[in-house]
Design an enzyme around this catalytic site. Structure first.
Site, PDB file in Angstrom:
ATOM      1  N   SER A 247      -5.405 -35.502 -54.298  1.00  0.00           N
ATOM      2  CA  SER A 247      -5.030 -35.181 -55.687  1.00  0.00           C
ATOM      3  C   SER A 247      -3.546 -35.467 -55.882  1.00  0.00           C
ATOM      4  CB  SER A 247      -5.258 -33.696 -55.975  1.00  0.00           C
ATOM      5  OG  SER A 247      -6.576 -33.362 -55.663  1.00  0.00           O
TER       6      SER A 247
ATOM      7  N   GLU B 111       1.839 -33.479 -56.834  1.00  0.00           N
ATOM      8  CA  GLU B 111       1.649 -32.630 -55.657  1.00  0.00           C
ATOM      9  C   GLU B 111       2.401 -33.178 -54.441  1.00  0.00           C
ATOM     10  OE1 GLU B 111      -2.522 -31.088 -54.931  1.00  0.00           O
ATOM     11  OE2 GLU B 111      -2.062 -31.830 -52.932  1.00  0.00           O
TER      12      GLU B 111
ATOM     13  N   ARG C 203      -1.044 -24.137 -54.041  1.00  0.00           N
ATOM     14  CA  ARG C 203      -0.368 -25.346 -53.519  1.00  0.00           C
ATOM     15  C   ARG C 203       1.141 -25.138 -53.397  1.00  0.00           C
ATOM     16  NH1 ARG C 203      -4.751 -25.675 -52.866  1.00  0.00           N
ATOM     17  NH2 ARG C 203      -6.234 -27.329 -53.329  1.00  0.00           N
TER      18      ARG C 203
HETATM   19  C1  LIG Z   1      -7.668 -38.080 -49.021  1.00  0.00           C
HETATM   20  C2  LIG Z   1      -6.807 -36.838 -49.121  1.00  0.00           C
HETATM   21  C3  LIG Z   1      -7.386 -35.631 -49.482  1.00  0.00           C
HETATM   22  C4  LIG Z   1      -6.594 -34.465 -49.558  1.00  0.00           C
HETATM   23  N1  LIG Z   1      -7.205 -33.298 -49.906  1.00  0.00           N
HETATM   24  C5  LIG Z   1      -6.485 -32.152 -49.953  1.00  0.00           C
HETATM   25  C6  LIG Z   1      -7.124 -30.910 -50.274  1.00  0.00           C
HETATM   26  O1  LIG Z   1      -8.328 -30.843 -50.484  1.00  0.00           O
HETATM   27  N2  LIG Z   1      -6.355 -29.792 -50.321  1.00  0.00           N
HETATM   28  C7  LIG Z   1      -5.018 -29.826 -50.059  1.00  0.00           C
HETATM   29  O2  LIG Z   1      -4.387 -28.766 -50.112  1.00  0.00           O
HETATM   30  N3  LIG Z   1      -4.387 -30.982 -49.761  1.00  0.00           N
HETATM   31  C8  LIG Z   1      -5.089 -32.146 -49.690  1.00  0.00           C
HETATM   32  N4  LIG Z   1      -4.464 -33.336 -49.392  1.00  0.00           N
HETATM   33  C9  LIG Z   1      -3.008 -33.340 -49.166  1.00  0.00           C
HETATM   34  C10 LIG Z   1      -2.610 -33.258 -47.673  1.00  0.00           C
HETATM   35  O3  LIG Z   1      -3.706 -33.526 -46.843  1.00  0.00           O
HETATM   36  C11 LIG Z   1      -2.055 -31.883 -47.296  1.00  0.00           C
HETATM   37  O4  LIG Z   1      -0.959 -31.562 -48.119  1.00  0.00           O
HETATM   38  C12 LIG Z   1      -1.618 -31.816 -45.836  1.00  0.00           C
HETATM   39  O5  LIG Z   1      -1.264 -30.504 -45.484  1.00  0.00           O
HETATM   40  C13 LIG Z   1      -0.431 -32.732 -45.533  1.00  0.00           C
HETATM   41  O6  LIG Z   1      -0.262 -32.733 -44.124  1.00  0.00           O
HETATM   42  P1  LIG Z   1       0.632 -33.836 -43.421  1.00  0.00           P
HETATM   43  O7  LIG Z   1       0.730 -33.459 -41.982  1.00  0.00           O
HETATM   44  O8  LIG Z   1       0.088 -35.188 -43.701  1.00  0.00           O
HETATM   45  O9  LIG Z   1       2.027 -33.621 -44.148  1.00  0.00           O
HETATM   46  P2  LIG Z   1       3.097 -34.710 -44.607  1.00  0.00           P
HETATM   47  O10 LIG Z   1       2.531 -35.499 -45.738  1.00  0.00           O
HETATM   48  O11 LIG Z   1       3.593 -35.474 -43.435  1.00  0.00           O
HETATM   49  O12 LIG Z   1       4.240 -33.767 -45.165  1.00  0.00           O
HETATM   50  C14 LIG Z   1       4.059 -33.034 -46.358  1.00  0.00           C
HETATM   51  C15 LIG Z   1       5.282 -32.139 -46.580  1.00  0.00           C
HETATM   52  O13 LIG Z   1       5.333 -31.145 -45.563  1.00  0.00           O
HETATM   53  C16 LIG Z   1       6.551 -31.242 -44.819  1.00  0.00           C
HETATM   54  N5  LIG Z   1       6.180 -30.960 -43.423  1.00  0.00           N
HETATM   55  C17 LIG Z   1       5.295 -31.632 -42.652  1.00  0.00           C
HETATM   56  N6  LIG Z   1       5.208 -31.047 -41.442  1.00  0.00           N
HETATM   57  C18 LIG Z   1       6.059 -29.988 -41.448  1.00  0.00           C
HETATM   58  C19 LIG Z   1       6.441 -29.000 -40.468  1.00  0.00           C
HETATM   59  N7  LIG Z   1       5.904 -28.982 -39.245  1.00  0.00           N
HETATM   60  N8  LIG Z   1       7.366 -28.083 -40.827  1.00  0.00           N
HETATM   61  C20 LIG Z   1       7.931 -28.077 -42.059  1.00  0.00           C
HETATM   62  N9  LIG Z   1       7.630 -28.996 -43.010  1.00  0.00           N
HETATM   63  C21 LIG Z   1       6.696 -29.943 -42.714  1.00  0.00           C
HETATM   64  C22 LIG Z   1       7.049 -32.664 -45.036  1.00  0.00           C
HETATM   65  O14 LIG Z   1       8.452 -32.772 -44.860  1.00  0.00           O
HETATM   66  C23 LIG Z   1       6.602 -32.904 -46.466  1.00  0.00           C
HETATM   67  O15 LIG Z   1       7.517 -32.316 -47.360  1.00  0.00           O
HETATM   68  C24 LIG Z   1      -5.212 -34.513 -49.288  1.00  0.00           C
HETATM   69  C25 LIG Z   1      -4.626 -35.747 -48.923  1.00  0.00           C
HETATM   70  C26 LIG Z   1      -5.415 -36.898 -48.830  1.00  0.00           C
HETATM   71  C27 LIG Z   1      -4.773 -38.186 -48.399  1.00  0.00           C
END
Ligand SMILES: Cc1cc2nc3c(=O)[nH]c(=O)nc-3n(C[C@H](O)[C@H](O)[C@H](O)COP(=O)(O)OP(=O)(O)OC[C@H]3O[C@@H](n4cnc5c(N)ncnc54)[C@H](O)[C@@H]3O)c2cc1C
Length: 338
Positions: free
Chosen positions: A236, A332, A165
């Site tokens: 998580s 996280e 992570r």
């Molecule tokens: C129901 C649920 C289940 C989940 N299960 C998992 C799982 O099984 N495994 C797991 O690893 N994660 C899981 N997650 C967490 C999440 O889905 C991941 O971390 C995902 O990659 C976040 O993507 P996002 O586009 O929503 O990022 P955001 O939440 O919008 O951003 C997260 C971070 O990344 C940065 N960021 C976003 N886009 C970019 C970019 N293009 N360039 C640089 N920085 C950027 C943001 O500034 C922020 O710091 C889960 C979340 C939920 C709600």
């Protein structure tokens, strides 16, 4: 020339569903538009946040400065040989939809990571992973805009510094790079990775294909995790703590049912959900936030909750797990502003 939306509502752009407004929101569809948004922030010396699907963010009610969302998705095949394809995927692509598209195309490698919310651009930030597979297992390289040097740069897998992570984008230089394209190599033959307990039990007796693994993962996840559209959450909430083997053995002596897995030489990964559950938090509710009743690792917004309430609850859980087990829990999701 693109113009931002002022005082933009981000409530639907964060999976906790916290009421939040951005001073300026830019939806950008190309590198040129991204550079315009960056210039807008830099000329005015405004804070800058890249947002994907908002599924790993705890947003406060007001986000000063510029928030940028990349809205272009899709992939193209860069190379293809007998055994594999190399894809280049745009940052704004929804992750789960990509996984489904590649499974439909007959390519294997992402199916264990079905139903992880968010975008492809965010996937390298915390090296997303689930059910025994991580992004890094399929990752080849990415393109990002370096806000410090003001150029587009390429990162190989080793330059990304992927860990559990974690990556350089999360821990070494948060906010410096805007990831715009990610390249992944997938197999044309199905590569089975179904050793993970609950997955192998679910598939027991079924014909195992990339599609059946995808379907199994979707079903398992839907039975365990609340859908953010029904109950705000970020999956998580705490990382599974990694501790020296000796500390794990001491804890096991006192708590024989402690759940822990080997991590790397000399270290064990403890199940944060077990620690929180056994510290008595599962199903706990305070005001408009709480700990999900089916999975103690998931903190939820019952509606109208706020980032502050949630972080207060998170602090109390951290203090109680530290007091009971001597283990530090690290959130996280990223809190913004910090
Ligand atoms: C129901 C649920 C289940 C989940 N299960 C998992 C799982 O099984 N495994 C797991 O690893 N994660 C899981 N997650 C967490 C999440 O889905 C991941 O971390 C995902 O990659 C976040 O993507 P996002 O586009 O929503 O990022 P955001 O939440 O919008 O951003 C997260 C971070 O990344 C940065 N960021 C976003 N886009 C970019 C970019 N293009 N360039 C640089 N920085 C950027 C943001 O500034 C922020 O710091 C889960 C979340 C939920 C709600």
């Amino acid at each position: 020339m693109i113009t931002p939306v002022e005082n933009a509502d981000l409530t639907a752009l964060n999976s906790f569903g916290f009421a939040s407004r951005a001073q300026y929101l830019f939806d950008v569809a190309s590198d040129a538009e991204l550079l315009e948004a960056v210039a807008y922030a830099d000329e005015r010396q405004l804070p800058f946040l890249v947002i994907g699907g908002g599924s790993n963010l705890v947003l406060d009610e007001y986000i000063p400065g510029v928030v940028v969302r990349q809205i272009s998705g899709g992939y193209r095949v860069l190379e293809e040989d007998e055994g594999s394809v190399l894809l280049e995927v745009a940052a704004g692509q929804n992750w789960h939809q990509l996984v489904e598209q590649v499974v439909d195309a007959g390519w294997s490698g992402l199916e264990n990571m079905a139903l992880i919310p968010g975008t492809v651009g965010a996937a390298p930030v915390q090296n997303i992973g689930a059910y025994g597979v991580e992004l890094k297992d399929r990752f080849v390289s990415l393109t990002a805009y370096d806000r410090e040097k003001q150029v587009f740069v390429e990162f190989s897998a080793s330059q990304c510094g992927f860990g559990y992570r974690n990556s350089v984008f999360k821990s070494v230089a948060p906010g410096r790079y805007i990831i715009t394209r990610v390249r992944l190599r997938l197999n044309k033959q199905f590569v089975q990775k179904t050793g993970y307990g609950v997955l192998s039990q679910y598939l027991n007796g079924q014909e195992v294909t990339a599609r059946s693994v995808f379907d199994a993962i979707v079903a398992i996840r839907q039975s365990k995790l609340p859908d953010p559209r029904d109950l705000g959450n970020a999956g998580s909430f705490f990382e599974n703590p990694v501790v020296p083997v000796e500390q794990c053995e001491q804890l096991r002596a006192a708590h024989p049912d402690l759940v822990a897995y080997p991590e790397r030489d000399g270290f064990m990964k403890l199940a944060a959900g077990w620690l929180i559950d056994h510290a008595g938090w599962k199903g706990y509710r305070t005001g408009r936030v709480g700990v999900y009743e089916k999975q103690a690792l998931v903190l939820v917004n019952y509606g109208q909750g706020s980032a502050r309430e949630l972080m207060d609850l998170a602090s109390k859980i951290q203090a109680s797990v530290m007091e009971k087990y001597g283990v530090a829990l690290v959130p996280e999701p990223r809190c913004y502003p910090q």
